[in-house]
Motif scaffolding. Structure first.
Motif, PDB file in Angstrom:
ATOM      1  N   PHE A  18     -63.570 -56.885 -54.023  1.00 26.87           N
ATOM      2  CA  PHE A  18     -63.552 -56.713 -55.478  1.00 26.87           C
ATOM      3  C   PHE A  18     -63.461 -58.064 -56.178  1.00 26.87           C
ATOM      4  O   PHE A  18     -64.112 -58.286 -57.207  1.00 26.87           O
ATOM      5  CB  PHE A  18     -62.374 -55.837 -55.898  1.00 26.87           C
ATOM      6  N   SER A  19     -62.661 -58.976 -55.624  1.00 25.83           N
ATOM      7  CA  SER A  19     -62.505 -60.297 -56.224  1.00 25.83           C
ATOM      8  C   SER A  19     -63.844 -61.018 -56.294  1.00 25.83           C
ATOM      9  O   SER A  19     -64.203 -61.609 -57.320  1.00 25.83           O
ATOM     10  CB  SER A  19     -61.490 -61.122 -55.422  1.00 25.83           C
ATOM     11  N   ARG A  20     -64.618 -60.968 -55.199  1.00 23.51           N
ATOM     12  CA  ARG A  20     -65.942 -61.622 -55.187  1.00 23.51           C
ATOM     13  C   ARG A  20     -66.893 -60.934 -56.161  1.00 23.51           C
ATOM     14  O   ARG A  20     -67.641 -61.594 -56.892  1.00 23.51           O
ATOM     15  CB  ARG A  20     -66.520 -61.613 -53.772  1.00 23.51           C
ATOM     16  N   PHE A  21     -66.879 -59.599 -56.163  1.00 21.98           N
ATOM     17  CA  PHE A  21     -67.722 -58.817 -57.063  1.00 21.98           C
ATOM     18  C   PHE A  21     -67.420 -59.160 -58.519  1.00 21.98           C
ATOM     19  O   PHE A  21     -68.328 -59.391 -59.342  1.00 21.98           O
ATOM     20  CB  PHE A  21     -67.492 -57.324 -56.802  1.00 21.98           C
ATOM     21  N   ALA A  31     -55.210 -55.570 -57.541  1.00 22.93           N
ATOM     22  CA  ALA A  31     -55.099 -54.531 -56.524  1.00 22.93           C
ATOM     23  C   ALA A  31     -55.424 -53.154 -57.092  1.00 22.93           C
ATOM     24  O   ALA A  31     -56.123 -52.350 -56.460  1.00 22.93           O
ATOM     25  CB  ALA A  31     -53.693 -54.540 -55.929  1.00 22.93           C
ATOM     26  N   SER A  32     -54.944 -52.862 -58.309  1.00 24.08           N
ATOM     27  CA  SER A  32     -55.185 -51.541 -58.888  1.00 24.08           C
ATOM     28  C   SER A  32     -56.664 -51.343 -59.216  1.00 24.08           C
ATOM     29  O   SER A  32     -57.207 -50.247 -59.036  1.00 24.08           O
ATOM     30  CB  SER A  32     -54.333 -51.350 -60.145  1.00 24.08           C
ATOM     31  N   PHE A  33     -57.334 -52.411 -59.666  1.00 25.29           N
ATOM     32  CA  PHE A  33     -58.754 -52.282 -59.992  1.00 25.29           C
ATOM     33  C   PHE A  33     -59.611 -52.223 -58.726  1.00 25.29           C
ATOM     34  O   PHE A  33     -60.645 -51.542 -58.706  1.00 25.29           O
ATOM     35  CB  PHE A  33     -59.193 -53.434 -60.897  1.00 25.29           C
ATOM     36  N   ALA A  34     -59.193 -52.922 -57.695  1.00 26.16           N
ATOM     37  CA  ALA A  34     -59.900 -52.814 -56.417  1.00 26.16           C
ATOM     38  C   ALA A  34     -59.835 -51.381 -55.908  1.00 26.16           C
ATOM     39  O   ALA A  34     -60.827 -50.830 -55.406  1.00 26.16           O
ATOM     40  CB  ALA A  34     -59.290 -53.775 -55.398  1.00 26.16           C
ATOM     41  N   HIS A  35     -58.660 -50.752 -56.057  1.00 28.95           N
ATOM     42  CA  HIS A  35     -58.500 -49.352 -55.636  1.00 28.95           C
ATOM     43  C   HIS A  35     -59.396 -48.438 -56.465  1.00 28.95           C
ATOM     44  O   HIS A  35     -60.058 -47.538 -55.921  1.00 28.95           O
ATOM     45  CB  HIS A  35     -57.035 -48.941 -55.780  1.00 28.95           C
TER      46      HIS A  35
END
Length: 309
Positions: A230-233, A217-221
């Motif tokens: 972000f998970s797919r990326f 979650a923090s890296f997606a932000h």
């Protein structure tokens, strides 16, 4: 309490120490590409690294290979490309009495001259992804016979003929689809520089802070993406889910500590970001195929045998 660390760092191989009596070409007899061959036992069998890439083919004996934190087996036909400053060693454990005269063919070449040449000669650029992957070590399969032929051509030639054989070798490696990356955590190819720069920055941060509490979650932000996007990326970029990738980086860091210090395994577990020894042991076995204690025992063999000539 951690025990006092005993550092076991690899030896840096300097140009001035490359003695022709051990199998290196004399200093003024080659240009960009330096050829090396030697048998076993030999003083060159040691845990070491150097500034150049090394393309290495085993033609005799069987044993254990150590590349960075990778431990594996080798036999005749074993072909590996290692990148600059990546420690490595091949230790024969099954060989005839008295050893063998020829065990290894090897080539060494520097990065900067080749990278500079690709800016002017576009035909050389397909080799760059291979060299990037070599920073973690690559084992190639199914091309050993052709590789041996090219090693011999390079050994027997100089100048343009040698360089043409080298370029043919690079083309062979670039077109080989059967290979194994020796380090688990890596970035895969991206078509656009923006995405590559973004994922490289993320991976660099994870590598620097892998012992900390890291959340998707923090890296997606940080990336200004939804968690699912972000998970797919991230999975496309690394071939792993976020949690798998973090675990692999932590295990790689644990391998380094197990190889280079005497820290207790429980301390290593917490030092790299795991908060449960049982989970650490389970993940380590899953990723490395052996327990941390077995890895440390086998890693102790990576120095090889130094034999006077």
């Amino acid at each position: 309490m951690a025990s006092v660390p005993r550092i076991r760092t690899p030896e840096l191989e300097h140009s001035r120490t490359r003695d022709p009596l051990q199998g290196f070409e004399p200093k003024d007899s080659y240009g960009f590409i330096r050829y090396l061959e030697h048998g076993f036992p030999n003083p060159l069998v040691r845990w070491h690294y150097h500034e150049e890439y090394e393309l290495h083919l085993i033609v005799a004996t069987r044993g254990k290979v150590f590349v960075g934190d990778y431990i594996g087996q080798f036999a005749p036909g074993h072909l590996v490309l290692t990148g600059p400053r990546l420690p490595h060693n091949w230790i024969s454990t099954d060989y005839p009495e008295g050893g063998v005269k020829l065990r290894d063919h090897a080539l060494q070449f520097a990065h900067e001259p080749f990278e500079s040449a690709t800016r002017l000669i576009t035909e050389l650029r397909p080799a760059l992804p291979v060299l990037e992957r070599a920073r973690h070590g690559i084992e190639f399969f199914g091309i050993s016979a052709e590789a041996e032929r090219l090693f011999i051509r390079i050994r027997e030639t100089r100048g343009l003929r040698r360089f043409s054989a080298f370029v043919e070798f690079l083309a062979l490696l670039a077109e080989c689809n059967e290979y194994h990356q020796l380090s688990d955590a890596r970035i895969q190819s991206f078509d656009d520089d923006t995405s590559l720069a973004k994922i490289s920055a993320i991976v660099a941060y994870i590598a620097e802070h892998c012992a900390e509490d890291l959340s998707l979650a923090s890296f997606a932000h940080r990336a200004n993406m939804t968690e699912s996007t972000f998970s797919r990326f991230f999975q496309r970029a690394t071939g792993n889910t976020f949690s798998e990738f973090v675990n692999r980086l932590r295990i790689n860091k644990a391998c380094q500590l197990l190889m280079e210090t005497d820290h207790y395994i429980a301390n290593v577990c917490y030092d790299v970001g795991f908060n449960n020894v049982a989970n650490f042991n389970r993940r380590f076995l899953q990723i490395k195929g052996m327990t941390p204690s077995e890895f440390r025992r086998q890693a102790g063999e990576r120095f090889g045998v130094t034999v006077s000539v």
